[in-house]
Design a protein around this motif. Structure first.
Motif, short mmCIF file in Angstrom:
data_model
loop_
_atom_site.label_atom_id
_atom_site.label_comp_id
_atom_site.label_asym_id
_atom_site.label_seq_id
_atom_site.Cartn_x
_atom_site.Cartn_y
_atom_site.Cartn_z
N TYR A 1 0.84 -1.19 0.00
CA TYR A 1 0.00 0.00 0.00
C TYR A 1 0.88 1.25 0.00
O TYR A 1 1.87 1.32 0.72
CB TYR A 1 -0.91 0.01 1.23
CG TYR A 1 -1.92 -1.10 1.27
CD1 TYR A 1 -3.00 -1.13 0.38
CD2 TYR A 1 -1.81 -2.13 2.20
CE1 TYR A 1 -3.93 -2.15 0.43
CE2 TYR A 1 -2.72 -3.17 2.25
CZ TYR A 1 -3.79 -3.17 1.35
OH TYR A 1 -4.71 -4.19 1.39
N ILE B 1 -4.13 5.35 0.77
CA ILE B 1 -5.52 4.87 0.76
C ILE B 1 -6.47 6.04 1.00
O ILE B 1 -6.28 6.82 1.95
CB ILE B 1 -5.75 3.78 1.82
CG1 ILE B 1 -4.87 2.56 1.52
CG2 ILE B 1 -7.22 3.37 1.87
CD1 ILE B 1 -4.97 1.46 2.58
N ALA C 1 -7.36 3.38 -3.92
CA ALA C 1 -6.08 3.22 -3.23
C ALA C 1 -4.97 3.31 -4.25
O ALA C 1 -5.16 3.03 -5.43
CB ALA C 1 -6.03 1.86 -2.51
N ILE D 1 -1.25 1.82 -5.01
CA ILE D 1 -0.41 0.67 -4.67
C ILE D 1 0.93 0.81 -5.36
O ILE D 1 1.00 1.12 -6.55
CB ILE D 1 -1.08 -0.65 -5.12
CG1 ILE D 1 -2.53 -0.75 -4.63
CG2 ILE D 1 -0.25 -1.85 -4.66
CD1 ILE D 1 -2.70 -0.80 -3.14
#
Length: 254
Positions: A167, A170, A177, A179
């Motif tokens: 991650y 978020i 989100a 990534i």
């Protein structure tokens, strides 16, 4: 004495693979004699080498890192008249070509060069040169979904190699989100297809590093020349076949 395709690629004629095609199609001559056999050697300092009748001379090697905007074609031309990456290389008269590709809707770090051997070294699948992307996706993938990407996931063209995934950011309302994903392959639209496979399609994709070279603060649409140390570092990395597990956590853009 060097292999003819290596000489041509080093002179910026084209990538090594394309140079091999030029030789096989009878378009290359050495001292007036047409050469069609791959592996033929020549001396670039003593032999007269021509392609389609034009003499191939020594060319200054050039290495560029470019922050490609979204909506730009990674190509030297486009029949539809869309923007291409070389439109942004103002002040450069050398013929440069991309090292690998970024698709039309992807932005970020793109290397360009006239050194065919360098391009071949960095893009050959056996060298496993890492490429890190920031992928903004719909929704927030659960850890188990990201584990599928880490371990390898089945796509229509086969199982992917393990990737490094974590991650990055978020949305508080969990609508999307971002990534960080590092892959060691170069399949067409691979990152987008990997996230589609876990039901979290990509809405924005940016490449932030290639090997140990980072995009840093280079502004969108601009380029800079690589330093000698950066070029040597990329070559060394490719030749030692970088392995997963040694990538630092990418820094957030300021």
């Amino acid at each position: 004495m060097e292999r003819l395709q290596k000489i041509l690629a080093g002179a910026g004629v084209a990538s090594r693979r394309k140079c091999e095609e030029l030789i096989q199609s009878g378009r290359v001559q050495v001292n007036g004699e047409t050469v069609t056999e791959l592996g033929t050697k020549a001396d670039p300092a003593a032999d007269v080498i021509t392609v389609d009748g034009k003499t191939v001379g020594a060319q200054k090697k050039m290495y560029i890192v470019f922050n490609k905007p979204k909506g730009v074609i990674t190509s030297a031309s486009d029949p539809q008249g869309r923007k291409i990456v070389t439109d942004y290389l103002k002040g450069i008269n050398e013929r440069l070509y991309p090292v690998g590709r970024l698709d039309y809707d992807t932005e970020g770090l793109l290397l360009l060069t006239n050194d065919g051997e360098f391009a071949h070294l960095l893009t050959h699948p056996k060298h496993h040169v890492a490429k890190t992307y920031l992928a903004t996706v719909k929704g927030v993938p659960h850890g188990t979904a990201l584990d599928k990407l880490k371990n390898g996931i089945m796509l229509e063209d086969g199982m992917t190699a393990p990737a490094e995934v974590e991650y990055y950011d978020i949305d508080p309302e969990e609508k999307h989100a971002t990534i960080s994903i590092t892959i060691y392959e170069g399949r067409n639209r691979q990152v987008r297809r990997m996230f589609e496979a876990i039901q979290h399609p990509v809405t924005k994709l940016k490449r932030i590093s290639f090997g140990d070279l980072y995009l840093g603060n280079l502004k969108r649409g601009l380029y800079r020349h690589l330093t000698k140390e950066e070029v040597e570092g990329l070559i060394k990395l490719a030749r030692t076949a970088g392995k997963p597990g040694n990538r630092p956590t990418p820094k957030k853009d300021k």
